[in-house]
Design a protein around this motif. Structure first.
Motif, PDB file in Angstrom:
ATOM      1  N   ALA A 176       0.833  -1.205   0.000  1.00  0.00           N
ATOM      2  CA  ALA A 176       0.000   0.000   0.000  1.00  0.00           C
ATOM      3  C   ALA A 176       0.867   1.255   0.000  1.00  0.00           C
ATOM      4  CB  ALA A 176      -0.930  -0.008   1.204  1.00  0.00           C
ATOM      5  N   TRP A 177       1.871   1.295   0.874  1.00  0.00           N
ATOM      6  CA  TRP A 177       2.711   2.500   0.936  1.00  0.00           C
ATOM      7  C   TRP A 177       3.607   2.617  -0.284  1.00  0.00           C
ATOM      8  CZ3 TRP A 177       0.569   5.912   3.540  1.00  0.00           C
ATOM      9  CH2 TRP A 177      -0.056   5.658   4.753  1.00  0.00           C
ATOM     10  N   SER A 178       4.079   1.496  -0.824  1.00  0.00           N
ATOM     11  CA  SER A 178       4.890   1.549  -2.049  1.00  0.00           C
ATOM     12  C   SER A 178       4.069   2.085  -3.212  1.00  0.00           C
ATOM     13  CB  SER A 178       5.424   0.161  -2.396  1.00  0.00           C
ATOM     14  OG  SER A 178       6.270  -0.308  -1.399  1.00  0.00           O
ATOM     15  N   CYS A 179       2.857   1.608  -3.333  1.00  0.00           N
ATOM     16  CA  CYS A 179       1.966   2.074  -4.395  1.00  0.00           C
ATOM     17  C   CYS A 179       1.659   3.559  -4.238  1.00  0.00           C
ATOM     18  CB  CYS A 179       0.678   1.252  -4.376  1.00  0.00           C
ATOM     19  SG  CYS A 179      -0.555   1.776  -5.566  1.00  0.00           S
ATOM     20  N   THR A 180       1.515   4.018  -3.007  1.00  0.00           N
ATOM     21  CA  THR A 180       1.231   5.426  -2.753  1.00  0.00           C
ATOM     22  C   THR A 180       2.397   6.299  -3.201  1.00  0.00           C
ATOM     23  OG1 THR A 180      -0.136   4.801  -0.866  1.00  0.00           O
ATOM     24  CG2 THR A 180       0.594   7.083  -0.968  1.00  0.00           C
ATOM     25  N   VAL A 181       3.610   5.907  -2.845  1.00  0.00           N
ATOM     26  CA  VAL A 181       4.792   6.703  -3.214  1.00  0.00           C
ATOM     27  C   VAL A 181       5.018   6.683  -4.723  1.00  0.00           C
ATOM     28  CG1 VAL A 181       7.308   6.821  -2.977  1.00  0.00           C
ATOM     29  CG2 VAL A 181       5.886   6.409  -0.971  1.00  0.00           C
ATOM     30  N   ILE A 182       4.902   5.512  -5.341  1.00  0.00           N
ATOM     31  CA  ILE A 182       5.105   5.408  -6.787  1.00  0.00           C
ATOM     32  C   ILE A 182       4.046   6.205  -7.540  1.00  0.00           C
ATOM     33  CG2 ILE A 182       5.018   3.790  -8.734  1.00  0.00           C
ATOM     34  CD1 ILE A 182       6.353   1.743  -6.832  1.00  0.00           C
ATOM     35  N   SER A 183       2.810   6.175  -7.064  1.00  0.00           N
ATOM     36  CA  SER A 183       1.740   6.933  -7.709  1.00  0.00           C
ATOM     37  C   SER A 183       1.973   8.429  -7.592  1.00  0.00           C
ATOM     38  CB  SER A 183       0.393   6.570  -7.097  1.00  0.00           C
ATOM     39  OG  SER A 183       0.084   5.219  -7.327  1.00  0.00           O
ATOM     40  N   ALA A 184       2.469   8.875  -6.452  1.00  0.00           N
ATOM     41  CA  ALA A 184       2.742  10.309  -6.282  1.00  0.00           C
ATOM     42  C   ALA A 184       3.827  10.768  -7.262  1.00  0.00           C
ATOM     43  CB  ALA A 184       3.161  10.594  -4.846  1.00  0.00           C
ATOM     44  N   PHE A 185       4.903   9.993  -7.373  1.00  0.00           N
ATOM     45  CA  PHE A 185       5.952  10.352  -8.323  1.00  0.00           C
ATOM     46  C   PHE A 185       5.444  10.286  -9.761  1.00  0.00           C
ATOM     47  CE2 PHE A 185       9.061   9.316  -4.886  1.00  0.00           C
ATOM     48  CZ  PHE A 185       9.665  10.559  -4.851  1.00  0.00           C
TER      49      PHE A 185
END
Length: 87
Positions: free
Chosen positions: A10-19
């Motif tokens: 969940a947190w990896s997807c959040t960071v990758i989506s923000a970038f």
């Protein structure tokens, strides 16, 4: 409500989506302005506006991922505060 994906995902997807939103947003703005580096030059016939629309649709999809994964991360945080056992 229980999380669907793991906390790390969940947190990896959040960071990758923000970038991805930031990078694709900049690329979309450059295509929309028909910047010569993006469309191939001033003399080449290119339609940067249609490419920009496609890139902005991708930004909307990543924004959906950001919201979903962010909610999943918050659910994990909330669950860990209640003393749930993580497997």
């Amino acid at each position: 409500m229980k999380p669907v994906v793991g906390a790390m995902q969940a947190w990896s997807c959040t960071v990758i989506s923000a970038f991805a939103i930031i990078i694709l947003g900049i690329l979309g703005l450059l295509f929309n302005a028909e910047h010569p580096e993006m469309v191939g030059g001033e003399e080449d016939p290119a339609n940067g506006h249609q490419v920009a629309v496609t890139v902005f649709i991708a930004v909307l999809i990543y924004a959906g991922f950001l919201v979903f994964c962010g909610i999943q991360g918050v659910l994990h945080m909330r669950e860990s505060r209640r003393g749930a056992i993580a497997l």
